[in-house]
Design an enzyme around this catalytic site. Sequence first.
Site, PDB file in Angstrom:
ATOM      1  N   SER A  59       7.069  -2.030   2.167  1.00 31.69           N
ATOM      2  CA  SER A  59       7.897  -1.004   2.819  1.00 31.69           C
ATOM      3  C   SER A  59       9.089  -1.625   3.543  1.00 31.69           C
ATOM      4  O   SER A  59      10.145  -0.983   3.660  1.00 31.69           O
ATOM      5  CB  SER A  59       7.060  -0.158   3.779  1.00 31.69           C
ATOM      6  OG  SER A  59       6.228  -0.977   4.568  1.00 31.69           O
TER       7      SER A  59
ATOM      8  N   HIS B 192      -5.415   0.755  11.617  1.00 31.96           N
ATOM      9  CA  HIS B 192      -5.816   2.152  11.445  1.00 31.96           C
ATOM     10  C   HIS B 192      -6.998   2.563  12.306  1.00 31.96           C
ATOM     11  O   HIS B 192      -7.591   3.616  12.081  1.00 31.96           O
ATOM     12  CB  HIS B 192      -6.117   2.427   9.967  1.00 31.96           C
ATOM     13  CG  HIS B 192      -4.875   2.491   9.122  1.00 31.96           C
ATOM     14  ND1 HIS B 192      -3.619   2.261   9.645  1.00 31.96           N
ATOM     15  CD2 HIS B 192      -4.681   2.766   7.815  1.00 31.96           C
ATOM     16  CE1 HIS B 192      -2.714   2.403   8.691  1.00 31.96           C
ATOM     17  NE2 HIS B 192      -3.334   2.695   7.556  1.00 31.96           N
TER      18      HIS B 192
ATOM     19  N   ASP C  92       4.098  -7.655  12.771  1.00 33.44           N
ATOM     20  CA  ASP C  92       2.752  -7.881  12.218  1.00 33.44           C
ATOM     21  C   ASP C  92       2.254  -9.229  12.731  1.00 33.44           C
ATOM     22  O   ASP C  92       3.036 -10.172  12.857  1.00 33.44           O
ATOM     23  CB  ASP C  92       2.802  -7.915  10.674  1.00 33.44           C
ATOM     24  CG  ASP C  92       1.479  -7.574  10.006  1.00 33.44           C
ATOM     25  OD1 ASP C  92       0.446  -8.186  10.367  1.00 33.44           O
ATOM     26  OD2 ASP C  92       1.482  -6.717   9.114  1.00 33.44           O
TER      27      ASP C  92
ATOM     28  N   ASP D   9       2.617   1.940  10.686  1.00 30.46           N
ATOM     29  CA  ASP D   9       1.796   1.652   9.505  1.00 30.46           C
ATOM     30  C   ASP D   9       0.987   0.376   9.754  1.00 30.46           C
ATOM     31  O   ASP D   9       0.798  -0.446   8.875  1.00 30.46           O
ATOM     32  CB  ASP D   9       2.707   1.498   8.270  1.00 30.46           C
ATOM     33  CG  ASP D   9       1.931   1.528   6.959  1.00 30.46           C
ATOM     34  OD1 ASP D   9       0.790   2.041   6.945  1.00 30.46           O
ATOM     35  OD2 ASP D   9       2.475   1.041   5.952  1.00 30.46           O
TER      36      ASP D   9
ATOM     37  N   ASP E 192      -0.311   7.172   6.264  1.00 33.04           N
ATOM     38  CA  ASP E 192      -1.759   7.340   6.157  1.00 33.04           C
ATOM     39  C   ASP E 192      -2.295   8.468   7.029  1.00 33.04           C
ATOM     40  O   ASP E 192      -3.345   8.334   7.664  1.00 33.04           O
ATOM     41  CB  ASP E 192      -2.480   6.010   6.443  1.00 33.04           C
ATOM     42  CG  ASP E 192      -1.985   4.899   5.530  1.00 33.04           C
ATOM     43  OD1 ASP E 192      -2.063   5.071   4.303  1.00 33.04           O
ATOM     44  OD2 ASP E 192      -1.480   3.884   6.043  1.00 33.04           O
TER      45      ASP E 192
ATOM     46  N   GLY F 129       3.438  -3.056  10.932  1.00 31.01           N
ATOM     47  CA  GLY F 129       2.643  -3.229   9.713  1.00 31.01           C
ATOM     48  C   GLY F 129       3.480  -3.749   8.564  1.00 31.01           C
ATOM     49  O   GLY F 129       3.786  -3.044   7.603  1.00 31.01           O
TER      50      GLY F 129
ATOM     51  N   PHE G 255       0.794  -1.227   0.000  1.00 34.18           N
ATOM     52  CA  PHE G 255       0.000   0.000   0.000  1.00 34.18           C
ATOM     53  C   PHE G 255       0.824   1.273   0.000  1.00 34.18           C
ATOM     54  O   PHE G 255       0.355   2.290   0.472  1.00 34.18           O
ATOM     55  CB  PHE G 255      -0.921   0.007   1.222  1.00 34.18           C
ATOM     56  CG  PHE G 255      -1.880  -1.139   1.253  1.00 34.18           C
ATOM     57  CD1 PHE G 255      -2.946  -1.173   0.370  1.00 34.18           C
ATOM     58  CD2 PHE G 255      -1.708  -2.192   2.146  1.00 34.18           C
ATOM     59  CE1 PHE G 255      -3.844  -2.231   0.395  1.00 34.18           C
ATOM     60  CE2 PHE G 255      -2.603  -3.251   2.176  1.00 34.18           C
ATOM     61  CZ  PHE G 255      -3.668  -3.276   1.289  1.00 34.18           C
TER      62      PHE G 255
ATOM     63  N   GLY H 124      -3.913  -9.502   8.985  1.00 32.42           N
ATOM     64  CA  GLY H 124      -4.591  -8.404   8.293  1.00 32.42           C
ATOM     65  C   GLY H 124      -5.333  -7.477   9.236  1.00 32.42           C
ATOM     66  O   GLY H 124      -5.766  -7.886  10.317  1.00 32.42           O
TER      67      GLY H 124
HETATM   68  N1  SAH Z   1       3.625  -1.423   5.409  1.00 30.74           N
HETATM   69  C1  SAH Z   1       2.809  -2.202   4.498  1.00 30.74           C
HETATM   70  C2  SAH Z   1       1.326  -2.066   4.751  1.00 30.74           C
HETATM   71  C3  SAH Z   1       0.861  -2.448   6.131  1.00 30.74           C
HETATM   72  S1  SAH Z   1      -0.871  -2.805   6.184  1.00 30.74           S
HETATM   73  C4  SAH Z   1       3.144  -1.860   3.044  1.00 30.74           C
HETATM   74  O1  SAH Z   1       4.142  -1.184   2.787  1.00 30.74           O
HETATM   75  O2  SAH Z   1       2.437  -2.266   2.125  1.00 30.74           O
HETATM   76  C5  SAH Z   1      -1.172  -2.945   7.899  1.00 30.74           C
HETATM   77  C6  SAH Z   1      -0.697  -4.241   8.542  1.00 30.74           C
HETATM   78  O3  SAH Z   1      -0.788  -4.045   9.955  1.00 30.74           O
HETATM   79  C7  SAH Z   1      -1.509  -5.484   8.234  1.00 30.74           C
HETATM   80  O4  SAH Z   1      -0.690  -6.459   7.635  1.00 30.74           O
HETATM   81  C8  SAH Z   1      -2.047  -5.957   9.601  1.00 30.74           C
HETATM   82  O5  SAH Z   1      -2.009  -7.361   9.775  1.00 30.74           O
HETATM   83  C9  SAH Z   1      -1.108  -5.276  10.559  1.00 30.74           C
HETATM   84  N2  SAH Z   1      -1.673  -5.014  11.876  1.00 30.74           N
HETATM   85  C10 SAH Z   1      -2.818  -4.341  12.153  1.00 30.74           C
HETATM   86  N3  SAH Z   1      -2.989  -4.248  13.480  1.00 30.74           N
HETATM   87  C11 SAH Z   1      -1.930  -4.879  14.063  1.00 30.74           C
HETATM   88  C12 SAH Z   1      -1.534  -5.111  15.412  1.00 30.74           C
HETATM   89  N4  SAH Z   1      -2.255  -4.659  16.449  1.00 30.74           N
HETATM   90  N5  SAH Z   1      -0.396  -5.799  15.636  1.00 30.74           N
HETATM   91  C13 SAH Z   1       0.352  -6.259  14.610  1.00 30.74           C
HETATM   92  N6  SAH Z   1       0.037  -6.043  13.314  1.00 30.74           N
HETATM   93  C14 SAH Z   1      -1.083  -5.359  13.042  1.00 30.74           C
HETATM   94 MG    MG Z   2      -0.157   2.504   5.194  1.00 31.66          MG
END
Ligand code: SAH
Ligand code: MG
Length: 217
Positions: free
Chosen positions: A58, A150, A77, A147, A176, A52, A24, A81
Amino acid sequence: MSDLLLSAEPAPEVLAAFEEATGFMPVDEGLALYAAAVEAARTTGLPVLEIGTYCGRSAILLAAAAVEAGTVALTVDHHRGSEEQQPGWEYHDPTLVDPEVGLMDTLPRFRRALHAAGLEEHVVALVGRSPRIAALWGRPLGLVFIDGGHTDEHATGDYEGWVPHLAPEGLLVVHDVFPDPADGGQAPYRVYLRALAEGFEEVSVTGSLRVLRRSAR
Ligand code: SAH
Ligand code: MG
């Protein structure tokens, strides 16, 4: 605001691997993240940490930045998801569901992406919930990149869990950040405002990516 120091650029093959990876983050924001990570890692000599991982898009840049500075990238992570990535939601990718378990599992795609980028050795994947890992953590970090989830609960938990581990001269990066609710959810924006209120200064703004540094004052 000064972004003069944030000028390092990734090697073409790193950028290609980033663009190839599922995820993303647009290229301009990735370049800003890379430059911030190189600077933070060089300045502090400390690891950089991401909350994330998703499929490693990233993380490829953070790993390449860590190599530049002789350190390592850590990425957190649970790989199941975020809310908006679950079946039926806007950001769901059905190819990321583990058919045996029936849940999202982004870990295999992440591992393939880091392997393809030749950067596996430079990343440590921490698989679990961010607040649980943060509560166990006991080492200073050169950069914290938020990241992850959200919702306010998750974004605030990431801030409160990881910022205490940030070295005094380290950088905080938040993705974001949308000041206008029409552009996206407000939880990362609220975390960003809180960081400014708690003594961070803005270093750079690229799309929804904000790079912040603790104020010396
Ligand atoms: N940095 C990534 C996008 C991250 S998307 C890129 O460059 O594309 C957000 C991620 O955060 C997801 O994979 C989700 O599983 C993770 N996530 C959400 N809440 C979380 C939490 N409380 N602990 C660990 N991971 C979490
Ligand atoms: Mg993001």
